[in-house]
Design a protein around this motif. Sequence first.
Motif, short mmCIF file in Angstrom:
data_model
loop_
_atom_site.label_atom_id
_atom_site.label_comp_id
_atom_site.label_asym_id
_atom_site.label_seq_id
_atom_site.Cartn_x
_atom_site.Cartn_y
_atom_site.Cartn_z
N GLY A 72 0.81 -1.21 0.00
CA GLY A 72 0.00 0.00 0.00
C GLY A 72 0.85 1.26 0.00
N ALA A 73 1.96 1.25 0.76
CA ALA A 73 2.85 2.41 0.79
C ALA A 73 3.46 2.65 -0.59
CB ALA A 73 3.95 2.21 1.84
N ILE B 64 2.15 1.73 -3.51
CA ILE B 64 1.09 2.21 -4.41
C ILE B 64 0.77 3.67 -4.12
CG2 ILE B 64 -1.34 1.93 -5.04
CD1 ILE B 64 -1.00 -1.07 -4.56
N TRP B 65 0.74 4.04 -2.84
CA TRP B 65 0.48 5.43 -2.46
C TRP B 65 1.56 6.36 -3.01
CZ3 TRP B 65 3.06 8.90 0.91
CH2 TRP B 65 2.35 10.07 1.20
N LEU B 66 2.83 5.94 -2.89
CA LEU B 66 3.92 6.74 -3.46
C LEU B 66 3.78 6.86 -4.98
CD1 LEU B 66 7.02 5.46 -1.43
CD2 LEU B 66 6.00 7.73 -1.32
N SER C 128 1.14 6.88 -6.68
CA SER C 128 0.00 7.71 -7.07
C SER C 128 0.30 9.19 -6.99
CB SER C 128 -1.21 7.39 -6.18
OG SER C 128 -0.99 7.83 -4.84
N LYS C 129 1.39 9.57 -6.34
CA LYS C 129 1.73 10.97 -6.19
C LYS C 129 2.36 11.50 -7.47
CE LYS C 129 0.20 11.27 -2.06
NZ LYS C 129 -0.99 12.09 -1.77
N ARG D 284 9.09 4.10 -5.73
CA ARG D 284 7.80 3.41 -5.71
C ARG D 284 7.92 1.94 -6.06
NH1 ARG D 284 4.48 5.73 -10.94
NH2 ARG D 284 6.13 5.57 -12.49
N GLU E 2 6.56 12.84 1.57
CA GLU E 2 5.87 11.60 1.21
C GLU E 2 6.64 10.38 1.69
OE1 GLU E 2 4.08 13.73 -2.80
OE2 GLU E 2 5.58 12.15 -2.97
N LYS F 2 6.15 9.91 5.44
CA LYS F 2 4.83 9.35 5.75
C LYS F 2 4.80 7.85 5.43
CE LYS F 2 2.26 13.65 4.98
NZ LYS F 2 1.29 14.37 4.10
N ALA F 3 5.35 7.46 4.29
CA ALA F 3 5.37 6.04 3.92
C ALA F 3 6.22 5.24 4.90
CB ALA F 3 5.90 5.88 2.49
#
Length: 262
Positions: free
Chosen positions: A24-25, A27-29, A31-32, A42, A219, A222-223
């Motif tokens: 998830g981390a 994928i979140w990275l 998406s930025k 990523r 980012e 946070k990840a």
Amino acid sequence: MGVSNNITAVLNFVGLLCSVPVIGAGIWLASKQDNECVRLARWPVIILGVLLLLVSLAGFVGAYWDKQGLLAAYLFCMAALIVLLLIFLVFAFAVTRPDGSYPVPGRAYHEYRLGGFSAWLRHYITDHWIQIRACLSSSDVCQKLGRDQPYLTADQFFQTNLSPLQSGCCKPPTVCGYGYVNPNPMADVDCALWSNDQSQLCYNCNSCKAGLLGNLRNEWRKANVALIIAAVVLIWIYIIGCCAFKNAQTEDLFRRYKRGYA
């Protein structure tokens, strides 16, 4: 299936769940918007999460069907992946520790100095800036700034919480004084690089590179929270799993011993 294998199977199921925040981390990275242009962290995070998922699944299968060889391979591979995860975390914290931001009087946002970030990140961004700049200029990172929230006055703009990327790339540095006081091109080298052309803006400025690094830093940190939690849980799972594996071998040896004397 023995008690030790039951424990190992449960632990591996928990380990399988721990791979979810890692994936998830990543994928979140991914998406930025800035990571779409930099493409630095990523894929390693996503790949590491998928490997953790597969290894945990192999460990669960080995424990459930009592495959000692598969369990031994699981322990070896999981140790290697935990080491890789820890190395990545140490590296991420080392390169994101320096903070190039500084407050500007009368502004809600911060501005950024390229020299305030880690040398490794600066060199990476500088070496790949032609491709990164082209990607940023073709994105809507600056266009949506005025589209989503039109600013009627300069004071409204000054009180906006701009992202580091918007602060560095979508406007000239405050020290230049463009638009509000007499321009001072000698105050900062970026002042001469600013352009009102929407395809240029400050994408050639050092402040844009610094803003991009500011975004990446925020980012990544946070990840890292999700990755640290996953790493701590996986380490405990691995320690308990090693003990359970040894107990399972002892139980198997004891069963063979009893059969030999039956």
